[in-house]
Motif scaffolding. Structure first.
Motif, mmCIF file in Angstrom:
data_model
loop_
_atom_site.group_PDB
_atom_site.id
_atom_site.type_symbol
_atom_site.label_atom_id
_atom_site.label_comp_id
_atom_site.label_asym_id
_atom_site.label_seq_id
_atom_site.Cartn_x
_atom_site.Cartn_y
_atom_site.Cartn_z
ATOM 1 N N THR A 97 0.749 -1.286 0.002
ATOM 2 C CA THR A 97 0.065 0.013 -0.011
ATOM 3 C C THR A 97 0.957 1.299 0.112
ATOM 4 N N THR A 98 1.955 1.400 0.838
ATOM 5 C CA THR A 98 2.689 2.418 0.929
ATOM 6 C C THR A 98 3.461 2.425 -0.341
ATOM 7 N N LEU A 105 1.177 4.100 -2.826
ATOM 8 C CA LEU A 105 0.909 5.511 -2.654
ATOM 9 C C LEU A 105 2.184 6.397 -3.030
ATOM 10 N N GLY A 119 0.555 8.018 -5.952
ATOM 11 C CA GLY A 119 -0.056 9.085 -5.233
ATOM 12 C C GLY A 119 0.703 10.558 -5.689
#
Length: 367
Positions: free
Chosen positions: A147-148, A151, A155
């Motif tokens: 997930t990081t 992102l 992101g």
């Protein structure tokens, strides 16, 4: 005879294997069950999150297997993990537990870390001891890592970083040499501070000593401040009156400086007369034969002005003597007299004599 028996045994074995080869595979072979080999004792650890911890997970210390997870339970929204530890492994009080993974996709295991500063005679964890939640932690899961990373990539973090770098380049422009000088000066400053680290430590040490001394004398300082508090309060309350008194003294001093001489004294103000008195008294102290006549002439008006608790500029001029005009208490100047008829003849004779001298200078003597 023995050779024949061996041949018969081998033939029988081959016959059994060949007749059963169609129904036996590797999945049918027994595997050793996980567990602790040898005597053990039980420890529990409370984790805030243990969702990825598998059953019968390994328990390791410094990378070596020392036990396994027996069971997990939930208590007040926390995971309580029960572990079986080998008897010959002693863990001191203060040991921490962490959920780790050897690889990003590997299984989670429990890593126990004894405190680095534990003394040799430290108390050891006994059977049934618990490692509290504040001494446990959970490593990042693979889901958190992915997930990081998502992102970071999607992101806009890299894009924003690129914009920041480009903005710094545009701000610097063709002044990169100035930025270089700033960096060099900053580096030099840090180097100077590092070189004077000993002096800075001495300053900090002296400051700490001073602080300790002040702290040791805190009671004395408090007593002094407490004793000075009433005086400071009285001064604060009477500030207006003090300022008014100072202003009044200034006004009186100004008036005294302007006050004229009295009873034939030398020209000047009362302050000048006071200076004369001080000078004469100092001279008399050094010379017993000094004449204080001038001082005695000024004592009467000074006493008159200062005959109360404070000086008053409005003096009574009843002791004023002008030339031959005397005062009842002060005689006039003995060298002066009242004008009479002879003064007019003397005045005319003086004018005639002056004109005669002027004529002699203009026309010469005898003309």
């Amino acid at each position: 005879m023995s050779t024949r028996r061996l041949r018969l045994a081998g033939l029988a074995t081959l016959t059994v294997v060949s007749t059963s080869a169609c129904s036996v595979g590797l999945e049918d072979l027994p595997l050793p069950a996980p567990g602790v080999d040898g005597p053990s004792y039980t420890l529990t650890a409370t984790f805030s999150n243990a969702l990825n911890l598998p059953a019968s997970a390994k328990v390791k210390r410094s990378g070596v297997d020392i036990g396994e997870v027996e069971s997990m339970a939930v208590d007040n929204y926390s995971a309580v993990v029960t572990m079986s530890i080998l008897d010959d492994v002693q863990l001191p009080v203060g040991t921490t537990a962490e959920l780790r993974s050897a690889t990003p996709l590997g299984d989670i295991f429990v890593a126990l870390s004894p405190p680095a500063d534990a003394p040799p005679d430290a108390e050891m964890l006994a059977d049934g001891a618990n490692i509290p939640e504040e001494s446990t932690s959970a490593a990042a899961t693979i889901e958190d890592v992915l997930t990081t990373a998502a992102l970071l990539v999607n992101g806009g973090v890299l894009r924003d970083t690129t914009k920041i770098v480009n903005g710094l380049g545009a701000a610097v422009g063709d002044r990169g040499d100035g930025l270089t000088r700033i960096i060099d000066q900053s580096t030099q400053l840090i180097g100077n501070l590092a070189a004077r680290n000993g002096e800075l430590q001495n300053v900090l040490g002296e400051t700490a000593t001073l602080t300790s001394t002040l702290a040791g004398q805190q009671q004395t300082i408090d007593d002094v401040l407490s004793a000075a508090a009433p005086a400071a309060g009285a001064v604060a309350v009477n500030t207006d009156q003090t300022l008014a008194l100072v202003a009044e003294l200034d006004r009186i001093t100004t008036q005294l400086e302007r006050y004229p001489s009295i009873a034939g004294t030398a020209p000047g103000g009362l302050v000048a007369d006071l200076n004369t008195i001080a000078d004469e008294l100092a001279r008399a102290a050094n010379n017993p034969d000094a004449d204080l006549t001038a001082v005695n002439k000024m004592l009467a008006p000074i006493i008159k002005i200062t005959n109360s608790t404070s000086a008053h500029p409005h003096a009574d001029l009843e002791d004023l003597a002008i030339g031959a005009l005397a005062d009842p208490n002060h005689p006039g100047d003995p060298g002066s007299r009242v004008p009479d008829a002879t003064d007019s003849a003397a005045f005319a004779g003086t004018i005639a004599y002056t004109l005669q001298r002027l004529r002699d200078r203009v026309f010469g003597p005898g003309r």
